[in-house]
Design a protein around this motif. Structure first.
Motif, short mmCIF file in Angstrom:
data_model
loop_
_atom_site.label_atom_id
_atom_site.label_comp_id
_atom_site.label_asym_id
_atom_site.label_seq_id
_atom_site.Cartn_x
_atom_site.Cartn_y
_atom_site.Cartn_z
N ALA A 72 79.00 19.94 66.51
CA ALA A 72 77.75 20.37 65.84
C ALA A 72 76.78 19.16 65.32
CB ALA A 72 78.24 21.15 64.18
N LEU A 73 77.35 18.13 64.91
CA LEU A 73 76.37 17.11 64.66
C LEU A 73 75.68 16.69 65.93
CD1 LEU A 73 78.70 14.93 62.31
CD2 LEU A 73 76.57 16.25 61.54
N LEU A 74 76.42 16.53 67.14
CA LEU A 74 75.75 16.27 68.22
C LEU A 74 74.68 17.03 68.80
CD1 LEU A 74 75.67 14.35 70.82
CD2 LEU A 74 77.56 15.91 71.76
N ALA A 75 74.99 18.36 68.45
CA ALA A 75 73.77 19.71 68.93
C ALA A 75 72.66 19.39 67.82
CB ALA A 75 74.48 20.93 68.66
N ALA A 93 69.06 18.22 69.25
CA ALA A 93 67.89 19.12 68.72
C ALA A 93 66.75 18.15 68.16
CB ALA A 93 68.17 20.04 67.89
N ASP A 94 67.24 17.24 67.08
CA ASP A 94 66.20 16.20 66.63
C ASP A 94 65.72 15.38 67.56
OD1 ASP A 94 66.60 17.52 64.46
OD2 ASP A 94 68.19 16.18 63.38
N ALA A 96 61.27 13.59 70.85
CA ALA A 96 60.74 13.30 72.05
C ALA A 96 59.50 14.02 72.27
CB ALA A 96 61.65 13.68 73.04
N ALA A 97 59.63 15.41 71.96
CA ALA A 97 58.38 16.22 72.15
C ALA A 97 57.19 15.67 71.27
CB ALA A 97 58.53 17.80 72.06
#
Length: 433
Positions: free
Chosen positions: A225-228, A232-233, A238-239
């Motif tokens: 979950a933390l990795l997800a 996402a962050d 990056a965007a």
């Protein structure tokens, strides 16, 4: 049917024709003395033939099928892992044996009593598996040495290879064989007790493993979950970074286009540089005009005061006091070069008169209004004292004077008001310091 590999059977088979020829007439009566005389040489020849074979047997290692039946069960049990034993049985039978482990073990032990395909396969596997132990036992030259090596193996807990090497050793007698079987029997009992003790530990270990596996699963879920979230962050950042880079590239492109447009405009307007200089000169002239207007206003006020005065004596007295005030300054100006930067052009003559009356040399620079600003450094270097009219001077000239005096340690008098009285007060304060 006799086994062609059994030396005893071969000898008996060779002697049987003689005995058979002697005993051709079947009779159930006891052998007569004449018959005994005939049988005696045959039996003697058989025993004589057997005696060299016993010597030969005593000088070589015994085979698996030559061991006692009591040795086969522990030897198969400790010498072969169940998987290896089942594989050998399947290979000999050319198929898959469906019996359980106990039945496979019992069948293998039974087949070890005679020479056959399975016993030969087991013999070959034992020789290959325990070749190093056999090589070590080869150094034993007596039964006592074999027994000592067996005891050492039992003490070290490595009995499988030593059991095979000891049983098949030429110096292993019946007593040592029995002792080895007894020792192995007790070792198996102790091993079983240890296994029972280890089962509890194993069960506890399984419980701990299950608990730790559950905890690990939860930790892995949290980590996932933390990795997800981090992914996402990271994608979001990056965007944003790509967007900022695109904006920066767009701004750079706009700056380049504006610079190019500016250059085109400069090239399209003739005399732009001279116009800019004229505009700057116009600003300076406006400031000078504003200062002159202020001076005119002050002069008008002084003129009005003079006109309203009843007697001219006070005016002459004020001028005399001002001159005396300058004369009483503790600051000595004799034989010194005094530079006045800025100020009103109408007061320059009065400044010069006051300074030269003290025996000093007077120099003036308008602070970049009309005089060249590059001449200011040379004037500052030649002066002993600098008077800076801060109210009537350009910003660049002011900072140049201040920086030069600070670097060289040259005395500088800063005057806010360009009037004569302000000059006198400034000189008085500089002399009092």
């Amino acid at each position: 049917m006799c086994d062609k590999h059994d030396p005893l059977a071969a000898i008996i088979a060779a002697a049987m024709p003689q005995v058979a020829g002697t005993l051709a007439p079947a009779s159930t009566a006891p052998a007569r003395p004449a018959e005994q005389q005939v049988l005696k040489p045959a039996i003697t020849s058989v025993m004589a033939a057997l005696r060299p074979q016993e010597d030969t047997h005593a000088s070589r290692r015994r085979r698996l099928w030559e061991l006692g039946h009591a040795c086969h069960c522990p030897l198969v049990g400790v010498g072969f892992p169940l998987g290896v034993l089942r594989k050998l049985v399947d290979k000999v039978t050319s198929g898959e044996v469906l019996a359980d482990d106990y039945e496979v073990h019992v069948g293998a032990v039974t087949e070890c009593g005679s020479r056959n395909r399975l016993s030969e396969a087991l013999q070959k596997e034992l020789e290959r598996r325990y070749a190093a132990v056999l090589l070590r036992f080869r150094a034993a030259k007596s039964t006592a040495q074999v027994a000592a090596m067996w005891n050492t193996a039992v003490a070290n807990g490595d009995v499988a290879g030593a059991f095979w090497a000891g049983l098949t050793h030429p110096r292993c007698n019946a007593e040592l064989e029995e002792q080895m079987c007894r020792d192995l029997h007790m070792v198996q009992h102790q091993a079983g007790a240890c296994v029972r003790a280890d089962i509890n530990k194993f069960n506890a270990t399984l419980a701990d493993n299950a608990r730790l596996t559950h905890d690990l699963s939860k930790a892995q879920q949290r980590a996932a979950a933390l990795l997800a979230d981090k992914s996402a962050d990271a994608e979001k950042h990056a965007a944003q970074l790509m967007q900022q880079r695109a904006q920066a590239v767009g701004k750079d492109s706009m700056i380049d286009s504006l610079k190019a447009e500016l250059e085109q405009l400069r090239e399209s307007i003739p005399g732009l540089e001279s116009r800019a200089k004229l505009a700057e000169r116009l600003v300076q002239m406006e400031e000078r005009e504003r200062a002159m207007r202020n001076q005119i206003t002050e002069l008008k006020l002084e003129l009005a005061k003079l006109q309203t005065a009843a007697e001219p004596a006070p005016i002459q007295e004020e001028t005399r006091q001002l001159v005396e005030h300058v004369m009483r300054m503790p600051l000595s100006l004799s034989d010194r070069a005094v530079l006045c930067v800025g100020g009103r052009s109408g007061n320059v003559a009065t400044y010069r008169e006051l300074i030269e009356r003290e025996g000093a040399q007077f120099a003036h620079h308008d602070g970049g209004l009309e005089d060249n600003a590059n001449r200011l450094d040379a004037s500052l270097a030649a002066a002993d004292l600098v008077i800076c009219q801060t109210g009537c001077i350009s910003h660049s000239a002011y900072w140049r004077v201040k920086d030069y005096c600070k670097r060289t340690g040259k005395r500088c008098v800063f005057i806010d008001n360009p009037s004569i009285s302000s000059l006198a007060r400034g000189l008085g304060q500089a002399g009092a310091e």
